[in-house]
Motif scaffolding. Sequence first.
Motif, PDB file in Angstrom:
ATOM      1  N   LEU A 186       1.196  -1.559  -0.484  1.00  0.00           N
ATOM      2  CA  LEU A 186       0.405  -0.156  -0.319  1.00  0.00           C
ATOM      3  C   LEU A 186       0.561   1.454  -0.307  1.00  0.00           C
ATOM      4  O   LEU A 186       0.282   2.197  -0.264  1.00  0.00           O
ATOM      5  CB  LEU A 186      -0.882   0.112   1.108  1.00  0.00           C
ATOM      6  N   HIS A 187       1.765   0.909   0.722  1.00  0.00           N
ATOM      7  CA  HIS A 187       2.385   2.454   0.944  1.00  0.00           C
ATOM      8  C   HIS A 187       3.145   2.963  -0.153  1.00  0.00           C
ATOM      9  O   HIS A 187       4.099   4.416   0.377  1.00  0.00           O
ATOM     10  CB  HIS A 187       3.774   1.853   2.362  1.00  0.00           C
ATOM     11  N   GLY A 188       2.881   2.643  -1.297  1.00  0.00           N
ATOM     12  CA  GLY A 188       4.043   3.988  -2.140  1.00  0.00           C
ATOM     13  C   GLY A 188       2.693   4.535  -2.944  1.00  0.00           C
ATOM     14  O   GLY A 188       2.755   5.010  -4.007  1.00  0.00           O
ATOM     15  N   ILE A 189       1.134   4.382  -1.939  1.00  0.00           N
ATOM     16  CA  ILE A 189      -0.070   5.388  -2.617  1.00  0.00           C
ATOM     17  C   ILE A 189       1.151   6.717  -3.282  1.00  0.00           C
ATOM     18  O   ILE A 189      -0.230   6.979  -4.127  1.00  0.00           O
ATOM     19  CB  ILE A 189      -0.968   5.280  -2.116  1.00  0.00           C
ATOM     20  N   ASP A 190       0.768   7.370  -2.609  1.00  0.00           N
ATOM     21  CA  ASP A 190       1.331   8.836  -2.565  1.00  0.00           C
ATOM     22  C   ASP A 190       1.713   8.710  -4.218  1.00  0.00           C
ATOM     23  O   ASP A 190       1.735  10.075  -4.882  1.00  0.00           O
ATOM     24  CB  ASP A 190       2.065   9.477  -1.832  1.00  0.00           C
ATOM     25  N   ASP A 191       2.609   7.657  -5.183  1.00  0.00           N
ATOM     26  CA  ASP A 191       3.480   8.251  -6.407  1.00  0.00           C
ATOM     27  C   ASP A 191       2.452   7.484  -6.736  1.00  0.00           C
ATOM     28  O   ASP A 191       3.146   8.306  -8.736  1.00  0.00           O
ATOM     29  CB  ASP A 191       4.555   6.814  -6.243  1.00  0.00           C
ATOM     30  N   LEU A 192       1.485   7.630  -7.147  1.00  0.00           N
ATOM     31  CA  LEU A 192       0.166   7.530  -8.303  1.00  0.00           C
ATOM     32  C   LEU A 192       0.054   9.051  -8.434  1.00  0.00           C
ATOM     33  O   LEU A 192      -0.414   9.287  -9.848  1.00  0.00           O
ATOM     34  CB  LEU A 192      -0.811   7.469  -7.620  1.00  0.00           C
ATOM     35  N   ARG A 193       0.912  10.237  -7.553  1.00  0.00           N
ATOM     36  CA  ARG A 193       0.502  11.715  -8.243  1.00  0.00           C
ATOM     37  C   ARG A 193       0.999  12.021  -9.009  1.00  0.00           C
ATOM     38  O   ARG A 193       0.610  12.530 -10.435  1.00  0.00           O
ATOM     39  CB  ARG A 193       1.383  12.518  -7.053  1.00  0.00           C
ATOM     40  N   GLU A 194       1.926  10.992 -10.107  1.00  0.00           N
ATOM     41  CA  GLU A 194       2.787  11.016 -11.089  1.00  0.00           C
ATOM     42  C   GLU A 194       2.156  10.796 -11.921  1.00  0.00           C
ATOM     43  O   GLU A 194       1.847  11.941 -13.143  1.00  0.00           O
ATOM     44  CB  GLU A 194       4.279  10.873 -10.896  1.00  0.00           C
ATOM     45  N   ILE A 195       1.062   9.465 -11.926  1.00  0.00           N
ATOM     46  CA  ILE A 195       0.124   9.539 -12.832  1.00  0.00           C
ATOM     47  C   ILE A 195      -0.887  10.551 -12.891  1.00  0.00           C
ATOM     48  O   ILE A 195      -0.981  11.010 -14.597  1.00  0.00           O
ATOM     49  CB  ILE A 195      -0.353   7.957 -12.715  1.00  0.00           C
ATOM     50  N   ASN A 196      -1.524  11.670 -11.780  1.00  0.00           N
ATOM     51  CA  ASN A 196      -2.573  11.947 -11.825  1.00  0.00           C
ATOM     52  C   ASN A 196      -1.409  13.443 -12.951  1.00  0.00           C
ATOM     53  O   ASN A 196      -2.538  14.049 -13.892  1.00  0.00           O
ATOM     54  CB  ASN A 196      -2.407  12.512 -10.347  1.00  0.00           C
ATOM     55  N   ARG A 197      -0.590  13.735 -12.737  1.00  0.00           N
ATOM     56  CA  ARG A 197      -0.077  14.935 -13.606  1.00  0.00           C
ATOM     57  C   ARG A 197      -0.055  14.609 -14.909  1.00  0.00           C
ATOM     58  O   ARG A 197      -0.366  15.925 -15.324  1.00  0.00           O
ATOM     59  CB  ARG A 197       1.891  15.096 -12.562  1.00  0.00           C
ATOM     60  N   ILE A 198       0.886  13.844 -15.374  1.00  0.00           N
ATOM     61  CA  ILE A 198       0.528  13.424 -16.411  1.00  0.00           C
ATOM     62  C   ILE A 198      -0.430  13.361 -17.413  1.00  0.00           C
ATOM     63  O   ILE A 198      -0.880  13.915 -18.251  1.00  0.00           O
ATOM     64  CB  ILE A 198       1.420  11.886 -16.965  1.00  0.00           C
ATOM     65  N   GLY A 199      -1.602  12.971 -16.228  1.00  0.00           N
ATOM     66  CA  GLY A 199      -2.657  13.191 -17.355  1.00  0.00           C
ATOM     67  C   GLY A 199      -3.960  14.242 -16.924  1.00  0.00           C
ATOM     68  O   GLY A 199      -5.348  14.523 -17.588  1.00  0.00           O
ATOM     69  N   ARG A 200      -3.591  15.003 -15.525  1.00  0.00           N
ATOM     70  CA  ARG A 200      -4.271  16.091 -15.497  1.00  0.00           C
ATOM     71  C   ARG A 200      -5.643  15.378 -14.945  1.00  0.00           C
ATOM     72  O   ARG A 200      -6.819  16.388 -15.101  1.00  0.00           O
ATOM     73  CB  ARG A 200      -4.088  16.964 -15.928  1.00  0.00           C
ATOM     74  N   CYS A 201      -5.628  13.980 -14.116  1.00  0.00           N
ATOM     75  CA  CYS A 201      -7.005  13.447 -13.888  1.00  0.00           C
ATOM     76  C   CYS A 201      -6.546  12.352 -12.952  1.00  0.00           C
ATOM     77  O   CYS A 201      -5.877  12.058 -12.772  1.00  0.00           O
ATOM     78  CB  CYS A 201      -7.936  12.811 -15.374  1.00  0.00           C
ATOM     79  N   ASN A 202      -7.777  12.251 -12.178  1.00  0.00           N
ATOM     80  CA  ASN A 202      -8.020  11.599 -11.250  1.00  0.00           C
ATOM     81  C   ASN A 202      -7.830  10.189 -11.676  1.00  0.00           C
ATOM     82  O   ASN A 202      -7.702   9.913 -12.522  1.00  0.00           O
ATOM     83  CB  ASN A 202      -9.653  10.991 -10.607  1.00  0.00           C
ATOM     84  N   ILE A 203      -7.150   9.016 -10.510  1.00  0.00           N
ATOM     85  CA  ILE A 203      -7.783   7.462 -10.887  1.00  0.00           C
ATOM     86  C   ILE A 203      -8.113   7.452  -9.959  1.00  0.00           C
ATOM     87  O   ILE A 203      -8.646   7.295  -9.029  1.00  0.00           O
ATOM     88  CB  ILE A 203      -5.574   7.079 -10.055  1.00  0.00           C
ATOM     89  N   ASN A 204      -9.036   6.257 -10.440  1.00  0.00           N
ATOM     90  CA  ASN A 204     -10.292   5.381  -9.114  1.00  0.00           C
ATOM     91  C   ASN A 204      -8.960   4.114  -8.910  1.00  0.00           C
ATOM     92  O   ASN A 204      -8.657   3.487  -9.315  1.00  0.00           O
ATOM     93  CB  ASN A 204     -10.691   4.684  -9.916  1.00  0.00           C
ATOM     94  N   PHE A 205      -9.634   3.428  -8.019  1.00  0.00           N
ATOM     95  CA  PHE A 205      -9.264   2.844  -6.972  1.00  0.00           C
ATOM     96  C   PHE A 205     -10.084   2.483  -6.633  1.00  0.00           C
ATOM     97  O   PHE A 205     -11.393   2.672  -6.701  1.00  0.00           O
ATOM     98  CB  PHE A 205      -8.005   3.086  -5.963  1.00  0.00           C
ATOM     99  N   TYR A 206     -10.161   0.378  -6.756  1.00  0.00           N
ATOM    100  CA  TYR A 206     -11.484  -0.295  -6.139  1.00  0.00           C
ATOM    101  C   TYR A 206     -10.058  -1.146  -4.737  1.00  0.00           C
ATOM    102  O   TYR A 206      -9.513  -1.753  -4.959  1.00  0.00           O
ATOM    103  CB  TYR A 206     -11.792  -1.004  -6.781  1.00  0.00           C
ATOM    104  N   THR A 207     -11.520  -1.917  -4.364  1.00  0.00           N
ATOM    105  CA  THR A 207     -11.042  -1.920  -2.871  1.00  0.00           C
ATOM    106  C   THR A 207     -12.195  -2.184  -2.294  1.00  0.00           C
ATOM    107  O   THR A 207     -13.384  -1.240  -2.778  1.00  0.00           O
ATOM    108  CB  THR A 207      -9.759  -1.600  -1.455  1.00  0.00           C
ATOM    109  N   THR A 208     -12.260  -3.153  -0.869  1.00  0.00           N
ATOM    110  CA  THR A 208     -13.621  -3.551   0.309  1.00  0.00           C
ATOM    111  C   THR A 208     -13.286  -3.162   1.034  1.00  0.00           C
ATOM    112  O   THR A 208     -12.592  -1.923   1.618  1.00  0.00           O
ATOM    113  CB  THR A 208     -13.303  -5.372   0.251  1.00  0.00           C
ATOM    114  N   LYS A 209     -14.394  -2.911   1.496  1.00  0.00           N
ATOM    115  CA  LYS A 209     -14.845  -1.733   2.850  1.00  0.00           C
ATOM    116  C   LYS A 209     -13.349  -1.953   4.127  1.00  0.00           C
ATOM    117  O   LYS A 209     -13.356  -0.283   4.042  1.00  0.00           O
ATOM    118  CB  LYS A 209     -16.222  -2.334   3.815  1.00  0.00           C
TER     119      LYS A 209
END
Length: 262
Positions: free
Chosen positions: A81-104
């Motif tokens: 889990l703890h690399g989650i903040d590195d998804l920011r770079e994908i956000n920066r490239i696309g300038r859009c949100n990323i959807n993530f899916y998981t259980t409650k």
Amino acid sequence: MSYMIVMGAGAAPGVPSLCKGWGDCDPDNKYNLRRRSGTYYNFNGTKIIVDTSPDLRFQLLEYNIRELDAVLYTHVHADHLHGIDDLREINRIGRCNINFYTTKPVLDEIRERFGYLLSNPNEVKDVIKCASLVANEVECEKAFNVKDVNIVPIKLGGHNVPSFGYVFNEGEIVHIADFKYFPESTLDYLRKIKIKTLIAPLTTPKGETYHVGLEELMLYVKEIAPEKVILNHMASECDYNKINEMTPDNVFPAFEGMNVEL
């Protein structure tokens, strides 16, 4: 074309680890060098990763992954889990949100630890400062879709936190995270589908309190009968060549950069 890339084949300490070094692994075999667990799937252009390890930045760079349609989370241990903040770079490239899916249970923990990363579907955060992620809660054995990819979450048993797997396209891929045993309902479900490729964890060959061992895992493999099995999440007790020798012809230890056509 559909394919998967093993971005990280290692358990939480990686190989070599600070404590055990190479352990039982041959340091001269490049397949024993392991980052923490993470897998990239490309289903005819639909791009999904399962888990975000602390090595995610290096993994995204190495495999030139610059856009994602979804992230799936299996459980809340730091190595998943703890690399989650590195998804920011994908956000920066696309300038859009990323959807993530998981259980409650997993989503509740992510909200508590990483609430600052979460966004509303129609609002993109300042991605210079942090990631911008949209949470989607899913339920076990209830299908959902990411574009044209059908996904069914499944419950796993015996780990020390709630842990889950995912079935893609009715068995094209079954991705299993850390577990000790399959609950009976999950086993019934897996018996009923035709599994082409099973991705399963083998932390150590003998197994641990919260992790399945090779003998137990192979009994499950015999019961659910996948065409192919790829073993990942391997610690320094798992030498690549030795595991390869100990397993049937349709069972393969994973390695960094392993590319499998689906």
